[in-house]
Design a protein around this motif. Structure first.
Motif, mmCIF file in Angstrom:
data_model
loop_
_atom_site.group_PDB
_atom_site.id
_atom_site.type_symbol
_atom_site.label_atom_id
_atom_site.label_comp_id
_atom_site.label_asym_id
_atom_site.label_seq_id
_atom_site.Cartn_x
_atom_site.Cartn_y
_atom_site.Cartn_z
ATOM 1 N N SER A 1 0.841 -1.190 0.000
ATOM 2 C CA SER A 1 0.000 0.000 0.000
ATOM 3 C C SER A 1 0.875 1.239 0.000
ATOM 4 C CB SER A 1 -0.900 0.025 1.244
ATOM 5 O OG SER A 1 -0.096 0.144 2.417
ATOM 6 N N SER A 2 0.252 2.380 -0.247
ATOM 7 C CA SER A 2 0.970 3.651 -0.164
ATOM 8 C C SER A 2 1.418 3.923 1.258
ATOM 9 C CB SER A 2 0.074 4.789 -0.663
ATOM 10 O OG SER A 2 -0.274 4.603 -2.011
ATOM 11 N N GLU A 3 0.612 3.521 2.237
ATOM 12 C CA GLU A 3 0.956 3.746 3.638
ATOM 13 C C GLU A 3 2.246 3.019 4.023
ATOM 14 O OE1 GLU A 3 -2.012 2.895 2.519
ATOM 15 O OE2 GLU A 3 -3.034 4.809 2.854
ATOM 16 N N GLN A 4 2.476 1.856 3.428
ATOM 17 C CA GLN A 4 3.697 1.119 3.718
ATOM 18 C C GLN A 4 4.918 1.816 3.116
ATOM 19 O OE1 GLN A 4 4.235 -2.557 1.585
ATOM 20 N NE2 GLN A 4 5.155 -3.599 3.347
ATOM 21 N N SER B 1 -2.471 4.878 -5.757
ATOM 22 C CA SER B 1 -3.039 6.175 -6.131
ATOM 23 C C SER B 1 -2.874 7.222 -5.036
ATOM 24 C CB SER B 1 -4.523 6.013 -6.474
ATOM 25 O OG SER B 1 -5.220 5.389 -5.416
ATOM 26 N N ALA B 2 -2.611 6.788 -3.795
ATOM 27 C CA ALA B 2 -2.451 7.745 -2.700
ATOM 28 C C ALA B 2 -1.002 8.144 -2.484
ATOM 29 C CB ALA B 2 -3.015 7.142 -1.402
ATOM 30 N N LEU B 3 -0.096 7.690 -3.341
ATOM 31 C CA LEU B 3 1.322 8.010 -3.197
ATOM 32 C C LEU B 3 1.591 9.326 -3.928
ATOM 33 C CD1 LEU B 3 3.812 6.757 -1.855
ATOM 34 C CD2 LEU B 3 4.341 5.665 -4.028
ATOM 35 N N ASP B 4 1.752 10.399 -3.162
ATOM 36 C CA ASP B 4 1.892 11.728 -3.743
ATOM 37 C C ASP B 4 3.110 11.816 -4.656
ATOM 38 O OD1 ASP B 4 -0.309 12.525 -2.314
ATOM 39 O OD2 ASP B 4 0.849 13.318 -0.629
#
Length: 1014
Positions: A348-351, A373-376
């Motif tokens: 995930s992006s959080e990881q 998609s959440a990875l800026d």
């Protein structure tokens, strides 16, 4: 045996010295491996113990020790791989079983009374990973790692790697717990390891610090796995990545490399990293995040940061607790440095986000099976399957078979059946490599014949299906259910409405679940809100459905889908697109779907929906045909009739309607049979099979009369009139049935039917020379009704026909206006045949007004469309017009070729009206080329044929042509007589040619007295 604990695990490393150089590669690039939990044990200080108790006492120690270890293995499914002195190497299929075994072993060792009151302390190390089974034993880097984990410990201590700890955290024996001992470097291994200690009742709890490798804080700046000689293709994506890296400037370049399982994300990232390594002098680090590793949880960001800090040279004791502190230290260490970081298999992006450098100059490549998609600021590189040529190259390179080349037909077939997926191609290639007796053609045939291709795409314990399963297991239960049901869809793609029908759920829920599957790269989105499964993923979904879902659930899902398509096509799309109203089955016979249906309020949206769903509708129709669902075959074919008529191919439409006729007869459905016959007759007419069309339409008309279905009778009569008009044999008969149809439509109040009959009647009236009657029917009545109904397709047809009438009566501005409006409507609706008709007639107007270049361009564009669609009548009309333009511009050979081709098509079709027009054009061409005799023959044939079919306009043209031939031969009196006859006919019907022929006649009359007096 170790020497008093000073040389940890020396025996173990003699056993595993033959390790291979393994990396976190996709299955299609790796040696087949097995995932196991490894256990290493040995007695601490065994040499000193031997001196203290003597040989006899030590023999008792070994016997007791071996008994306890082997009892624990036997009780929990462990397998003894090797034993050297006091050291054991064993494996378990389950990490939880291994931990239960070592707990019992240590408790038994603690409780046992040993010789001379000694304490026998056994250290144990546990790690879960992969190894290859070879002739010399288990081989792999994870075997080494397990031994190095054990070497860190002390007697009586059980140590677990982070991987094993994560797997057993929720499955520990009662009362047991894990203690985090921090991150430690292991001897000879580049990557650091987080170590956990097992605590349980009866086990010693306090131990000295672990035996961390001296100098463990040294930086390992280059940890990329090796690049692959077999890497194939991806040049466009590589160039994109290299260019982006060069232009990243002072910011961190982040590239998210995504794609479905088995597409080669890791191989691409590593290959790109090697290509770019020289630009990043601070190092190139590869860190697996295990988002989809069998038997492992995704790496926690804090643990990943600890690994990165150790790799960057930070001593373990200086690594702070907590993600925030570690993230700050990591970014501080990278400040001002240019590092290339490969984060593989992100969950995930959080990881990923905490692992990113904070200052510019570095490059991060992230691979994932998810859309991050959440990875800026990340640029996405979505890898698709390989192009056929690159896929063939990969198969040939990996198979390494003498004589096998990329152009071999079997190679093309294998790669196609593998869906051009590198993982599948690699597995089949390795099968061919390891089975010299197999042929590529034979393997291709086996794949083609297989009910489940995925079963053949496996090597040892690896398979394409297993790779897909890892993505499937990430889904929530409702997402998994939709995924399985998508495998039941017979078509190529799906939208949210069809998904809702399959899943038996609401539209918002279907949209959310489709988006979740897309997020996991289980679906692609080739067009907005339309999703598609890769062929192999579709097979996997279908196999899961067959294995996990009851037959009744699958049958109900398939029925809901067919209900949705049948209902939407029949009551919405067909209702907006149909060129005629039709008697429908009783309401009880219509299937109403339980799911949502799209709103298609006008022809534009209805046609767009029908075209988007065309492949799916045909696939559903094929499924209904295969499974003997005759009522569905009749209903779905009728629902698709308008689309098949507009877009063809008409040969396929004939097959479909013929099947529907047979299905209706099987059911005894007389109304369905008549409707299918009527549709069949219309399509046969479009292909130029006028006798077959007449036969089908007359049969339909007979059934409608038997049933007392007046609307059906009107439809069949009007279509039959069009066929009679096209053959040119019986214009009065055509007008008669069209007028009968018009009367019925008026009686029934069917305005669409009235408009159709009026427009078609106008064609017949114009052909017989009744131009005022044609214009009245087409302009004042038919066009007005179509506009009242908002029927844009009908408007385009009426405008096109009206333009022809205006052109023939000399109203060229009015004709151009009508054709331009028709052309715009057809282009708006994507009606290619209507566009071609309008272009042909517009070209005729431009020819008549002297714009020969514009006329040629328009007619040639129309000709291309007709040929693409196989519309032979339109092709002949365009060729005939093109011949005229070429004649007028002096291209006589080109004119002759076009006219000869047009004449041949008209004769093949039996279109006598077209034949007579072409004959007159050919005669004119012969005359202007100086061959009056051949011109006279053509015009004579045209005159005879025009009188046979009662076509006044063509008769007048033939008479004028013969008169001009007579004039060329010096027979002035004959010429004047012929022109006078032609003028009378043109004048009577109101044709544009009246003025020109009158002028010719006047000039000829004026010249005759002068000639006599000279």
């Amino acid at each position: 045996m170790s020497r008093a604990g000073l040389e940890p695990a020396g025996e173990w490393f003699r056993w595993v010295a033959a390790a291979v150089s393994c990396g976190p590669w996709p299955a299609f690039y790796a040696v087949p491996v097995e995932t196991l939990t490894f256990l290493f044990t040995d007695i601490e200080g065994s040499t000193a113990l031997l001196r203290r108790v003597g040989q006899g006492g030590y023999a008792q120690v070994l016997a007791g020790h071996h008994s306890i270890i082997r009892s624990g293995l036997a009780a929990h499914g462990g397998r003894e791989v090797d034993t050297q002195g006091d050291a054991f190497f064993a494996v378990f299929s389950s990490p939880a079983a291994c931990v239960a075994a070592v707990t019992e072993m240590q408790q038994a060792l603690e409780a046992r009374a040993w010789p001379a009151g000694e304490h026998v302390r056994v250290r144990m190390g546990v790690h879960t990973g992969e190894a290859s089974k070879t002739a010399t034993g288990l081989v792999g880097l994870d075997v080494h790692r397990a031994a190095r984990v054990a070497a860190l410990g002390h007697g009586g201590q059980v140590l677990l790697s982070q991987t094993s700890a994560a797997l057993v955290r929720d499955a520990l024996p009662p009362g047991a717990a894990l203690t985090d001992l921090g991150v430690h470097r292991l001897k000879d291994l580049a990557g650091p390891e987080q170590i956990f200690q097992l605590a349980a009742a009866g086990l010693q709890a306090e131990f000295p610090p672990l035996r961390t490798v001296p100098g463990g804080a040294a930086a390992a700046a280059r940890t990329l796995p090796r690049d692959l000689a077999s890497f194939t293709g991806r040049q466009h994506e590589l160039a994109e990545l290299v260019d982006a890296a060069a232009g990243s400037g002072g910011v961190v370049g982040i590239h998210a490399i995504g794609g479905m399982a088995g597409v080669g994300k890791t191989a691409f990232a590593v290959h790109a990293a090697h290509r770019l390594a020289g630009r990043f002098p601070a190092g190139q680090i590869f860190l697996p995040l295990h988002g989809h590793t069998p038997g492992q949880r995704p790496v926690d960001p804090g643990d990943a940061l600890a690994s990165l800090l150790l790799t960057a040279g930070v001593p373990a004791a200086q690594i702070p607790p907590g993600v925030e502190a570690r993230m700050a230290l990591w970014r501080d260490r990278l400040a001002g440095r240019q590092l290339l970081l490969v984060l593989d298999d992100a969950a995930s992006s959080e990881q990923v986000r905490p692992l990113l450098p904070g200052t510019g100059g570095s490059l991060v490549l992230v691979t994932s099976r998810r859309h991050l998609s959440a990875l800026d600021d990340a640029r996405t590189i979505s890898l698709d399957t390989l192009p056929p040529g690159e896929a063939a190259g990969l198969l040939v390179q990996l198979a390494a078979r003498p004589g096998l080349g990329p152009a071999d037909p079997a190679v093309a077939e294998i790669t196609r059946l593998c869906g051009y997926l590198p993982l599948a191609i690699g597995m089949v290639a390795r099968q061919l490599h390891h089975h010299p007796a197999w042929s590529a053609a034979g393997r291709a045939a086996e794949l083609a014949a297989a009910v489940d291709r995925l079963e053949l795409m496996a090597t040892e314990n690896l398979s394409v299906a297993a790779a897909f399963d890892l993505s499937y297991e990430d889904l929530a239960p409702d997402q998994q259910r939709l995924f399985r049901r998508l495998g039941l869809h017979p078509g190529a793609d799906v939208d949210a409405y069809a998904a809702a029908a399959l899943d038996g759920t609401g539209l918002p829920a279907a949209r959310r679940r489709l988006e979740a599957l897309y997020d996991q790269y289980l679906l692609t989105e080739p067009a907005r809100s339309r999703y598609r499964l890769h062929d192999l993923i579709r097979e996997h979904a279908r196999a899961l459905a067959e294995r996990l879902d009851p037959d009744s659930d699958r049958d109900q899902a398939a029925a809901r889908l067919l209900d949705y398509y049948q209902h939407t096509a029949a009551l919405t799309a067909e209702a907006r697109l149909a060129r005629q109203s039709r008697t429908r089955p009783a309401p009880a016979a219509l299937t109403s779907p339980s799911s949502a249906v799209p709103d298609l309020p006008d022809q534009t949206r209805a046609l767009s929906w029908a075209r988007a769903e065309r492949a799916n509708l045909l696939a559903c129709l094929d499924q209904a045909t295969r499974t003997g669902q005759h009522a569905r075959v009749v209903a779905l074919t009728a629902a698709m009739a308008a689309l098949l008529r507009y877009d063809g191919p008409w040969t396929d439409a004939i097959t479909r309607h013929t099947t529907a006729v047979q299905a209706a007869r099987h059911l005894g459905d007389r109304l369905g049979e008549a409707n299918a016959l009527n549709d069949l007759g219309v399509v046969r007419r479009l292909t130029g099979d006028y006798p077959g069309a007449a036969r089908d339409l007359e049969e339909a008309l007979g059934i409608y009369r038997d049933l007392g279905d007046r609307l059906g009778q009107a439809n069949a009569l009007n279509d039959l009139g069009v066929v009679r008009y096209l053959t040119g044999d019986d214009y009065p008969g055509a007008a008669e049935v069209q007028e009968e149809a018009l009367g019925i439509y008026r009686d029934l109040g069917d305005r669409l039917g009235q408009a159709n009959a009026l427009n078609d009647l106008g064609l017949t009236r114009r052909q017989t020379g009744d131009y005022p009657g044609a214009a009245d029917a087409q302009e004042e009545e038919a066009l007005g009704i179509y506009r009242d109904l908002g029927d844009r397709l009908g408007q385009a047809n009426a405008l096109n026909d009206l333009g022809l009438t205006r052109r023939q009566t000399g109203d060229y501005p009015g004709a151009a206006d009508a054709q331009e409006e028709a052309l715009g409507i057809c282009r708006d609706l994507g009606d290619r045949l209507g566009e071609a008709d309008a272009l042909t007639e517009l070209g005729a107007v431009q020819q008549a007004t002297g714009d020969y270049r514009g006329a040629a361009d328009a007619v040639e564009a129309a000709l291309g469309i007709y040929r693409d669609r196989g519309e032979r009548l339109g092709e002949a009309n365009a060729l005939n017009e093109l011949g005229g333009v070429r004649r007028l511009t002096g291209d006589y050979p080109g004119a002759a070729g076009a006219l000869e081709e047009a004449l041949g098509i008209y004769r093949d079709l039996g279109n006598r009206g077209g034949e007579v027009e072409a004959l007159n054009e050919v005669g004119t061409l012969h005359r202007v080329r100086g061959d009056a005799d051949r011109a006279r023959v053509c015009h004579r044939q045209a005159l005879d044929l025009a009188r046979q079919i009662d076509s006044s306009w063509d008769e007048a043209h033939a008479l004028a042509g013969l008169a001009r031939c007579a004039l060329a031969a010096g027979r002035t009196a004959d010429a004047a007589a012929g022109l006078r006859q032609a003028q009378e006919i043109f004048q009577r019907i109101g044709a544009a040619e009246t003025i020109g022929v009158a002028a010719e006649l006047e000039a000829l009359t004026d010249a005759r007295p002068a000639a006599q007096g000279s």
